[in-house]
Design an enzyme around this catalytic site. Structure first.
Site, PDB file in Angstrom:
ATOM      1  N   LYS A  97      13.230  -1.992 -16.229  1.00 62.01           N
ATOM      2  CA  LYS A  97      14.520  -1.664 -15.626  1.00 62.01           C
ATOM      3  C   LYS A  97      15.655  -2.281 -16.438  1.00 62.01           C
ATOM      4  O   LYS A  97      15.527  -3.392 -16.951  1.00 62.01           O
ATOM      5  CB  LYS A  97      14.567  -2.167 -14.184  1.00 62.01           C
ATOM      6  CG  LYS A  97      13.623  -1.416 -13.243  1.00 62.01           C
ATOM      7  CD  LYS A  97      13.800  -1.872 -11.810  1.00 62.01           C
ATOM      8  CE  LYS A  97      12.929  -1.047 -10.866  1.00 62.01           C
ATOM      9  NZ  LYS A  97      13.092  -1.469  -9.449  1.00 62.01           N
ATOM     10  N   ARG A 151      -0.278  -1.829  -9.415  1.00 64.73           N
ATOM     11  CA  ARG A 151       0.658  -2.889  -9.815  1.00 64.73           C
ATOM     12  C   ARG A 151       0.644  -4.033  -8.799  1.00 64.73           C
ATOM     13  O   ARG A 151       0.605  -5.209  -9.159  1.00 64.73           O
ATOM     14  CB  ARG A 151       2.060  -2.308  -9.954  1.00 64.73           C
ATOM     15  CG  ARG A 151       3.171  -3.321 -10.280  1.00 64.73           C
ATOM     16  CD  ARG A 151       4.449  -2.554 -10.569  1.00 64.73           C
ATOM     17  NE  ARG A 151       5.660  -3.361 -10.449  1.00 64.73           N
ATOM     18  CZ  ARG A 151       6.177  -4.100 -11.438  1.00 64.73           C
ATOM     19  NH1 ARG A 151       5.566  -4.144 -12.615  1.00 64.73           N
ATOM     20  NH2 ARG A 151       7.290  -4.777 -11.257  1.00 64.73           N
ATOM     21  N   TYR A 184       4.534 -11.720  -2.986  1.00 64.85           N
ATOM     22  CA  TYR A 184       3.093 -11.831  -3.236  1.00 64.85           C
ATOM     23  C   TYR A 184       2.531 -13.164  -2.749  1.00 64.85           C
ATOM     24  O   TYR A 184       1.329 -13.291  -2.553  1.00 64.85           O
ATOM     25  CB  TYR A 184       2.799 -11.622  -4.722  1.00 64.85           C
ATOM     26  CG  TYR A 184       3.156 -10.229  -5.170  1.00 64.85           C
ATOM     27  CD1 TYR A 184       2.382  -9.139  -4.782  1.00 64.85           C
ATOM     28  CD2 TYR A 184       4.289  -9.987  -5.926  1.00 64.85           C
ATOM     29  CE1 TYR A 184       2.716  -7.857  -5.158  1.00 64.85           C
ATOM     30  CE2 TYR A 184       4.639  -8.703  -6.313  1.00 64.85           C
ATOM     31  CZ  TYR A 184       3.845  -7.638  -5.920  1.00 64.85           C
ATOM     32  OH  TYR A 184       4.193  -6.366  -6.279  1.00 64.85           O
ATOM     33  N   ARG A 202       4.970  -0.489 -14.106  1.00 68.43           N
ATOM     34  CA  ARG A 202       5.562   0.508 -13.216  1.00 68.43           C
ATOM     35  C   ARG A 202       5.214   1.893 -13.751  1.00 68.43           C
ATOM     36  O   ARG A 202       4.919   2.066 -14.934  1.00 68.43           O
ATOM     37  CB  ARG A 202       7.077   0.359 -13.148  1.00 68.43           C
ATOM     38  CG  ARG A 202       7.589  -0.986 -12.644  1.00 68.43           C
ATOM     39  CD  ARG A 202       9.116  -1.001 -12.666  1.00 68.43           C
ATOM     40  NE  ARG A 202       9.675  -2.242 -12.140  1.00 68.43           N
ATOM     41  CZ  ARG A 202      10.035  -3.293 -12.883  1.00 68.43           C
ATOM     42  NH1 ARG A 202       9.875  -3.241 -14.212  1.00 68.43           N
ATOM     43  NH2 ARG A 202      10.537  -4.365 -12.331  1.00 68.43           N
ATOM     44  N   HIS A 226       1.735   2.191  -7.933  1.00 67.46           N
ATOM     45  CA  HIS A 226       2.255   0.936  -7.403  1.00 67.46           C
ATOM     46  C   HIS A 226       1.187   0.132  -6.681  1.00 67.46           C
ATOM     47  O   HIS A 226       1.286  -1.096  -6.600  1.00 67.46           O
ATOM     48  CB  HIS A 226       3.458   1.198  -6.488  1.00 67.46           C
ATOM     49  CG  HIS A 226       4.685   0.462  -6.923  1.00 67.46           C
ATOM     50  ND1 HIS A 226       5.254   0.635  -8.170  1.00 67.46           N
ATOM     51  CD2 HIS A 226       5.440  -0.483  -6.303  1.00 67.46           C
ATOM     52  CE1 HIS A 226       6.311  -0.162  -8.280  1.00 67.46           C
ATOM     53  NE2 HIS A 226       6.435  -0.850  -7.182  1.00 67.46           N
ATOM     54  N   HIS A 254      10.278  -8.812 -13.191  1.00 70.96           N
ATOM     55  CA  HIS A 254      11.249  -8.990 -12.109  1.00 70.96           C
ATOM     56  C   HIS A 254      12.414  -9.852 -12.584  1.00 70.96           C
ATOM     57  O   HIS A 254      12.203 -10.939 -13.142  1.00 70.96           O
ATOM     58  CB  HIS A 254      10.588  -9.684 -10.902  1.00 70.96           C
ATOM     59  CG  HIS A 254       9.686  -8.795 -10.124  1.00 70.96           C
ATOM     60  ND1 HIS A 254       8.719  -9.272  -9.266  1.00 70.96           N
ATOM     61  CD2 HIS A 254       9.593  -7.439 -10.059  1.00 70.96           C
ATOM     62  CE1 HIS A 254       8.072  -8.257  -8.718  1.00 70.96           C
ATOM     63  NE2 HIS A 254       8.596  -7.142  -9.181  1.00 70.96           N
TER      64      HIS A 254
END
Length: 297
Positions: free
Chosen positions: A170, A242, A274, A146, A239, A265
């Protein structure tokens, strides 16, 4: 309401260690909801019930606000009420059972692997800032980072002999990701030049022309400039790289769980988008190759 909101945002920042972007987004959403509540005569978060939440969402929906934005605002409310529950200021979460209107899920854009590799192979890294940009682009595509993750990288996150990188994602969760051969070479070249660019004591891997940690907006601008210089037919942003990393890896390996781990994730459902991209590719191959795919009725 403002004091409670600020206390919640402080808890979000220091207790849950949410990213600055998440905190800023929640602040905007809660300020908007609070302003609407004041117009409705609601003066405390504890006065909000499920009916109030539904009325707010309906009001926003009538104004043409997308389902995705409403889902984000609802998430901010739920998070606030979970905090109030924990602080024993309310007895239940009035937003817990409310669902925002759904909107069509937009598939992330990607570049074709051959197209992207051709662009990367053209990179001229003789000049220090261009060498830095080349290393950033290679690392985005090599490791699926990211934007915030790349900007926050320090020198000690690198383990070049092992070919790996420790990333803080995150929620301050760390993961270890591999560095591809091309990215490895680009980073080594940048490190040789970085010593002449970085200020004394700067720990950031990527620095600006002033020698300090590079700003996210600068990365976006430099990637856009890089794409133009390489003759790209479309804009390139972090992004996009990514998404391309995830799509190409899944297309080649079929290992959804591994892609989830590499992307950082928390929920595999986030990674599953995806699989739709992969099916699109399969559908295109089918339409082009199957002898009866284009047969008219």
């Amino acid at each position: 309401m403002q004091d409670v909101r600020e206390a919640f945002l402080q808890d979000l920042t220091h207790g849950r260690r949410a990213s600055p972007l998440t905190v800023a987004s929640y602040r905007r959403d809660l300020e908007r909801i609070q302003a609407w509540c004041n117009e409705q005569g609601v003066t405390a978060w504890a006065e909000i019930d499920q009916h109030t939440v539904r009325r707010y969402l309906a009001w926003r929906h009538r104004r043409g606000i997308s389902g995705r934005t409403l889902q984000r605002e609802l998430a901010a409310l739920r998070s606030l009420f979970r905090y109030l529950l924990r602080e024993q200021q309310i007895g239940h979460n009035p937003a817990a059972q409310v669902r925002a209107p759904k909107s069509a899920r937009k598939l992330p854009a990607t570049l074709e692997a051959d197209q992207l590799c051709a662009l990367l192979d053209q990179t001229d890294d003789a000049e220090p800032l261009m060498a830095r940009d080349a290393a950033m682009v290679e690392l985005f595509y090599s490791s699926g980072l990211r934007l915030a993750e790349l900007v926050s990288l320090d020198l000690d996150a690198l383990d070049l002999p092992d070919g790996t990188l420790t990333v803080t994602g995150k929620g301050a969760k760390t993961r270890r990701v591999p560095i591809g051969g091309k990215a490895h070479a680009a980073i080594e070249h940048w490190l040789r030049l970085r010593a002449h660019c970085a200020t004394t004591g700067e720990s950031a891997l990527f620095v600006s022309r002033r020698g300090r940690r590079i700003h996210p907006r600068t990365v976006q601008q430099r990637l856009a400039r890089w794409a133009q210089l390489q003759g790209a037919t479309r804009g390139v942003h972090p992004h996009l790289l990514r998404h391309s990393f995830a799509s190409h890896l899944l297309e080649s390996s079929g290992d959804l769980r591994a892609v989830q781990e590499l992307l950082g994730h928390a929920d595999i459902a986030t990674t599953q988008i995806y699989t739709h991209l992969d099916f699109q590719h399969l559908a295109q191959v089918y339409d082009q190759a199957h002898p009866r795919a284009k047969k008219k009725p």
